[in-house]
Scaffold this motif. Sequence first.
Motif, PDB file in Angstrom:
ATOM      1  N   GLN A  35      -9.729  58.978 113.411  1.00 52.24           N
ATOM      2  CA  GLN A  35     -10.124  59.563 112.129  1.00 52.24           C
ATOM      3  C   GLN A  35     -11.567  59.200 111.792  1.00 52.24           C
ATOM      4  O   GLN A  35     -11.912  58.029 111.729  1.00 52.24           O
ATOM      5  CB  GLN A  35      -9.220  59.044 111.003  1.00 52.24           C
ATOM      6  CG  GLN A  35      -7.796  59.464 111.191  1.00 52.24           C
ATOM      7  CD  GLN A  35      -6.851  58.387 110.697  1.00 52.24           C
ATOM      8  OE1 GLN A  35      -7.123  57.206 110.834  1.00 52.24           O
ATOM      9  NE2 GLN A  35      -5.732  58.803 110.158  1.00 52.24           N
ATOM     10  N   ASP A  36     -12.393  60.214 111.588  1.00 50.48           N
ATOM     11  CA  ASP A  36     -13.736  59.990 111.074  1.00 50.48           C
ATOM     12  C   ASP A  36     -13.626  59.644 109.594  1.00 50.48           C
ATOM     13  O   ASP A  36     -12.649  60.006 108.935  1.00 50.48           O
ATOM     14  CB  ASP A  36     -14.592  61.251 111.213  1.00 50.48           C
ATOM     15  CG  ASP A  36     -14.894  61.616 112.654  1.00 50.48           C
ATOM     16  OD1 ASP A  36     -14.842  60.730 113.527  1.00 50.48           O
ATOM     17  OD2 ASP A  36     -15.187  62.805 112.893  1.00 50.48           O
ATOM     18  N   GLU A  37     -14.645  58.960 109.076  1.00 54.41           N
ATOM     19  CA  GLU A  37     -14.657  58.616 107.658  1.00 54.41           C
ATOM     20  C   GLU A  37     -16.077  58.738 107.119  1.00 54.41           C
ATOM     21  O   GLU A  37     -17.041  58.482 107.834  1.00 54.41           O
ATOM     22  CB  GLU A  37     -14.162  57.187 107.462  1.00 54.41           C
ATOM     23  CG  GLU A  37     -14.108  56.750 106.019  1.00 54.41           C
ATOM     24  CD  GLU A  37     -13.508  55.367 105.841  1.00 54.41           C
ATOM     25  OE1 GLU A  37     -13.297  54.985 104.686  1.00 54.41           O
ATOM     26  OE2 GLU A  37     -13.274  54.660 106.842  1.00 54.41           O
ATOM     27  N   PHE A  64     -21.675  57.753 107.611  1.00 49.01           N
ATOM     28  CA  PHE A  64     -20.664  58.411 108.431  1.00 49.01           C
ATOM     29  C   PHE A  64     -20.121  57.388 109.415  1.00 49.01           C
ATOM     30  O   PHE A  64     -20.894  56.726 110.111  1.00 49.01           O
ATOM     31  CB  PHE A  64     -21.262  59.595 109.187  1.00 49.01           C
ATOM     32  CG  PHE A  64     -20.332  60.171 110.220  1.00 49.01           C
ATOM     33  CD1 PHE A  64     -19.177  60.833 109.833  1.00 49.01           C
ATOM     34  CD2 PHE A  64     -20.599  60.026 111.563  1.00 49.01           C
ATOM     35  CE1 PHE A  64     -18.306  61.354 110.777  1.00 49.01           C
ATOM     36  CE2 PHE A  64     -19.738  60.542 112.525  1.00 49.01           C
ATOM     37  CZ  PHE A  64     -18.586  61.212 112.124  1.00 49.01           C
ATOM     38  N   PRO A  66     -17.799  57.167 112.606  1.00 52.37           N
ATOM     39  CA  PRO A  66     -17.028  57.893 113.615  1.00 52.37           C
ATOM     40  C   PRO A  66     -15.698  57.189 113.916  1.00 52.37           C
ATOM     41  O   PRO A  66     -15.594  55.960 113.788  1.00 52.37           O
ATOM     42  CB  PRO A  66     -17.931  57.857 114.861  1.00 52.37           C
ATOM     43  CG  PRO A  66     -19.289  57.510 114.357  1.00 52.37           C
ATOM     44  CD  PRO A  66     -19.075  56.678 113.132  1.00 52.37           C
ATOM     45  N   ALA A  67     -14.711  57.951 114.294  1.00 57.71           N
ATOM     46  CA  ALA A  67     -13.418  57.391 114.688  1.00 57.71           C
ATOM     47  C   ALA A  67     -13.621  56.320 115.752  1.00 57.71           C
ATOM     48  O   ALA A  67     -14.560  56.395 116.557  1.00 57.71           O
ATOM     49  CB  ALA A  67     -12.507  58.497 115.222  1.00 57.71           C
ATOM     50  N   PHE A  88     -11.856  60.998 104.535  1.00 57.29           N
ATOM     51  CA  PHE A  88     -11.558  60.925 105.963  1.00 57.29           C
ATOM     52  C   PHE A  88     -10.473  61.902 106.338  1.00 57.29           C
ATOM     53  O   PHE A  88      -9.772  62.435 105.493  1.00 57.29           O
ATOM     54  CB  PHE A  88     -11.214  59.500 106.419  1.00 57.29           C
ATOM     55  CG  PHE A  88     -10.188  58.776 105.589  1.00 57.29           C
ATOM     56  CD1 PHE A  88      -8.871  58.736 105.963  1.00 57.29           C
ATOM     57  CD2 PHE A  88     -10.573  58.120 104.430  1.00 57.29           C
ATOM     58  CE1 PHE A  88      -7.944  58.059 105.197  1.00 57.29           C
ATOM     59  CE2 PHE A  88      -9.656  57.426 103.666  1.00 57.29           C
ATOM     60  CZ  PHE A  88      -8.339  57.408 104.046  1.00 57.29           C
TER      61      PHE A  88
END
Length: 92
Positions: A35-37, A64, A66-67, A88
């Motif tokens: 999951q990106d957040e 940002f 990244p996962a 996210f």
Amino acid sequence: MLKVSPKNNGSQHLVMGTEDMAPGDEFPTHKHLGQDEIVYIEKGIVHVHLGDQKRDLHAGGTVFIPANTWVSVKERGDRDRQRGVRLFSARV
């Protein structure tokens, strides 16, 4: 506080919430698997450790994440609460 999530309103792809942080609060080092957040700082200053980078993030700042990337966030103020918005991808 979650504002958007699969549980709250049926979103199958996004989760959004706000976080109030008191002086000294922190999110310990962790990572989101798959999951990106995005973290947006609405008020205050936080110190972000993202992968091998360390930076202060001020009100209006965005990071940002990244996962699968290690991250920690620590509140930097000494009197006022800080507020951040987290967005996210939802795990469905």
